[in-house]
Every structure is written in C-alpha cells, then in structure tokens.
Design a protein around this motif. Structure first.
Motif, short mmCIF file in Angstrom:
data_model
loop_
_atom_site.label_atom_id
_atom_site.label_comp_id
_atom_site.label_asym_id
_atom_site.label_seq_id
_atom_site.Cartn_x
_atom_site.Cartn_y
_atom_site.Cartn_z
N TYR A 161 0.83 -1.21 0.00
CA TYR A 161 0.00 0.00 0.00
C TYR A 161 0.87 1.26 0.00
O TYR A 161 0.63 2.19 -0.77
N HIS A 162 1.89 1.30 0.84
CA HIS A 162 2.77 2.47 0.91
C HIS A 162 3.55 2.63 -0.39
O HIS A 162 3.72 3.75 -0.89
N ARG A 215 -0.35 -1.99 14.50
CA ARG A 215 -0.31 -2.44 13.11
C ARG A 215 -1.29 -1.68 12.23
O ARG A 215 -0.90 -1.08 11.23
N ILE A 216 -2.57 -1.69 12.60
CA ILE A 216 -3.57 -1.02 11.77
C ILE A 216 -3.34 0.48 11.74
O ILE A 216 -3.47 1.12 10.70
N ASN A 217 -2.97 1.07 12.87
CA ASN A 217 -2.72 2.51 12.91
C ASN A 217 -1.58 2.91 11.99
O ASN A 217 -1.62 3.96 11.34
N SER A 218 -0.54 2.08 11.92
CA SER A 218 0.61 2.40 11.07
C SER A 218 0.39 2.01 9.62
O SER A 218 1.23 2.30 8.76
N PHE A 219 -0.73 1.33 9.32
CA PHE A 219 -1.03 0.99 7.93
C PHE A 219 -1.21 2.24 7.09
O PHE A 219 -0.79 2.30 5.94
N GLN A 264 -8.62 -3.20 -0.93
CA GLN A 264 -9.50 -4.36 -0.96
C GLN A 264 -8.91 -5.50 -0.13
O GLN A 264 -9.63 -6.19 0.60
N GLU A 265 -7.60 -5.70 -0.23
CA GLU A 265 -6.94 -6.73 0.58
C GLU A 265 -7.02 -6.38 2.06
O GLU A 265 -7.21 -7.26 2.91
N PHE A 266 -6.87 -5.10 2.37
CA PHE A 266 -6.94 -4.67 3.76
C PHE A 266 -8.34 -4.89 4.33
O PHE A 266 -8.50 -5.32 5.47
N LYS A 267 -9.37 -4.61 3.53
CA LYS A 267 -10.74 -4.83 4.00
C LYS A 267 -11.00 -6.33 4.20
O LYS A 267 -11.71 -6.72 5.13
N LYS A 268 -10.45 -7.16 3.34
CA LYS A 268 -10.57 -8.60 3.55
C LYS A 268 -9.89 -9.03 4.84
O LYS A 268 -10.40 -9.89 5.58
N PHE A 269 -8.75 -8.42 5.12
CA PHE A 269 -8.05 -8.74 6.37
C PHE A 269 -8.90 -8.36 7.57
O PHE A 269 -8.97 -9.10 8.56
#
Length: 387
Positions: free
Chosen positions: A216-217, A272-276, A242-247
C-alpha cells in the motif's frame, strides 16, 4: 474445444480466464496431466503468489496443506452451507500428518512449533482468498452502516457451536481453523499447544498485514507523481485497500470465534492497523488565523519534492490532501467496525480499550478539523505546509 487445445491458447488469455476460477479449480486442473500441472502452477503463482514451480525447499507438508485447502474449497461448501463433516475429516488428517512428523520424545515441543508455523502460514494466506469470506457490506462511499462488515447475509438461523463452546461462522477456512485448533488441543494438551497456536496465529496475522501495508505504501509513493496530471484518487477502489478490507473481515471473524482475544485486537489496532495508513488524523489542522495546514510526515528522498512544490500549491500537494481525507474516513470506518464486532459478541462484557478508544476519538476529531496540534506535530513544525 478439446483439453489438448486449451493449453495452446496464449498465456495472457488463459490468465484472463483463470481470474474467474478459484484456487481449487486451478489445483485440480493440475491433476489432469504433467503439462496442465505446469500451467496450473504458473496460474497459481500469478494469482496467489504461491511458488510451486521452483520452491526454495521441496516441502511435502506444504503441498499436502495446499491440497487440503483445494479439497475444502471444492467439497467444504455446498448449497450455501459449510459442510462441517468434511472440514472435520480434513482437519483430522492434517493433525495426524503433523503428529507423524514429530519425534517421539526429544524436542517434541520445538518440532510442533516449527510444523505449526509452516501450517498456519499456508492456511492464513489462503484465508484471504476464501470465496466464502464475506465481502464488505458498505459501498465504497459509505462510512457508516447498520451492521459490521463481517456479518453474512446467508448466516444459518441456528448458531452452530463447537464442543468447546467456540462458534462456527459459516466461512470454510475460519471454521477449519477452529476445528483444527480443537483437535490440536485434544491431541497435544501436554505440549503447550494452546500457547504455541495462539502465538503463531497472531504472528502470521502481523506478517500478512505488514505485507499489505508495504504494498500500500509503495503504491502511493509511486502514484504521488509531480506532473501536472494529478491522478484521480479513490483509495477504497485500489487492490491494496481491498486486501486490507478482507483482512479486517477475517479479523472480525476470528474475534467471533474467540481465536483472537480483545487484547490481541487492541495490540493489532494500535501497533499495526494505525501504522497501515500513510497519514495521521492530526496531520491537517485549521485555525482562524493560519487557515488549513497539512503536515508531511517522514520526509525522505521520494517525498522531498513534495515539500518543495507544495508551497506553490502543486498537484502533488492536493494528492496528499486527498489521501489524508480519504484515509481519515476509511480509518473511522475500520475502527467502528472493530468496536461493533467486539461489542456484538454474545455475552460479551463492555470492553475497556484505552488506546483503541483514543484512536477513535482522534479520528472523529480530525473529521471535525480540530485545531489542536499534537506534541509530535510541534516537534515536526519544519514540515508543516500552509495551504
């Protein structure tokens, strides 16, 4: 068209056709002949990044796990219902295969740790590609919804519960993880299988999210070009989101089955999610005297040009602004979904999430354009750009 002529088609055309096939379809295609096995492995590598053609180490256990996943995909879901007896039989066989590879006495625990690590690595990678994994119930432009993103519209009327009280969720790979866990606890109760399983499960969730985050980055650093043609930005339509939403869907289901605890969720969300996301909610502020300000964080060789040209309102700046706005809205949706998922668990007591609640409050404040700068922002005042 005969099977012999199918393999003679251009690979690009076959690849396009394979996008409508599941992993199970591609795996069983490889059982037709040696040539089709080669073609099947090439398609699997293209779609799932699984290298079965030239693996670094030939691992019969890995191939066995892939075959088990293909079998589950083909037989484990019929008539909109998970076939629990199929999942049970496959889980029994996989645990026996692991047990056969363990030493009789010495280093049994270390060997179990190693084999479970390899097994969960393959299984969790396949979880994101499970056709029965529910998609988001929100439209791309919708932030709030009446139900969490993990809720299925075809859920059974009667809740199915395992022998240990863990609920099944109607998703093949997640229900397989539940049954696989229960059999491990029964067979390896003296080998600290509970601690090993949970630790490895969390580690692989971290690994998957870190991979999605890296992609993503990289995508957005590349896309934030400095030409006059500013790219249209809709992050929720990108492959990585889309991959993140699946996760997140997978994470919500694991919460429901109690394979992941509330403490695990808070740690994953905070670290983890905050640093995404590439931006923070406090990166954009508004004051009556200074107007809007945006903070460009972590400047590096790829972003130096952004800091230079934003003073003249170049397209690169507006890209950063759009990215912040969409990420803030997307972050709010993710945090709300996690909260709803935890609270909606049957018999769940109101959780006390200090850090997770703080993340939610910061996000809500950012949407209302709070004019308070954080201490970190003041330290990085060199990179604050007036709009």
């Amino acid at each position: 068209m005969s099977m012999n002529k199918l393999i003679e088609l251009p690979f690009e055309l076959i690849l396009k056709i394979s996008q409508h096939l599941t992993f199970s379809d591609l795996w069983y295609l490889g059982t037709c002949s040696h040539n089709y096995r080669t073609l099947s492995y090439q398609l699997i590598h293209q779609q799932y990044a699984i290298d079965l053609i030239q693996p670094r180490v030939i691992n019969p256990l890995n191939n066995l796990i892939h075959a088990a996943v293909a079998y589950l995909g083909h037989y484990g879901y019929k008539n909109n219902k998970v076939q629990l007896h199929i999942i049970q039989s496959v889980a029994n066989q996989l645990v026996l295969e692991i047990d056969d590879r363990l030493p009789t006495s010495n280093d049994r625990e270390a060997s179990l740790d190693f084999l479970l690590d390899k097994t969960l690595s393959v299984l969790l990678d396949h979880c994101l590609h499970d056709p029965t994994l529910p998609s988001s119930t929100h439209s791309p432009d919708q932030i709030h919804g009446s139900s969490p993103i993990h809720i299925r519209t075809d859920r059974h009327e009667e809740e199915v519960v395992s022998s240990t009280g863990i609920s099944f969720v109607g998703v093949v790979m997640v229900d397989f993880l539940v049954i696989f866990y229960e059999i491990l606890m029964y067979l390896f109760s003296s080998d600290r299988a509970f601690e090993i399983y949970r630790r490895l499960l969390i580690n692989h969730l971290h690994r998957i999210l870190d991979t999605i985050k890296h992609n993503y980055h990289t995508y957005h650093i590349t896309l934030s070009s400095y030409s006059q043609n500013t790219p249209e930005l809709n992050i929720q339509q990108t492959k990585h989101c889309q991959e993140f939403k699946k996760f997140i869907n997978l994470l919500c289901l694991l919460i429901e089955t109690n394979l992941v605890t509330n403490e695990d969720i808070e740690a994953i969300a905070v670290h983890r999610i905050n640093s995404f996301f590439m931006t923070r909610p406090s990166d954009v502020t508004f004051t009556t005297l200074g107007g809007f300000k945006i903070l460009i964080r972590n400047p590096n060789s790829s972003l130096v040009v952004v800091n230079t040209v934003t003073k003249h309102k170049s397209p690169a700046f507006y890209y950063q602004w759009k990215l912040w706005l969409q990420e803030t809205l997307f972050r709010l949706r993710i945090l709300l979904d996690l909260f709803r998922c935890i609270i909606s668990k049957p018999g769940a007591s109101p959780p006390e999430f200090n850090q997770l609640s703080q993340l939610l409050q910061e996000t809500v404040s950012a949407i209302s354009l709070s004019n308070e700068l954080t201490q970190d922002d003041e330290e990085e005042a060199l990179h604050v750009i007036n709009i």
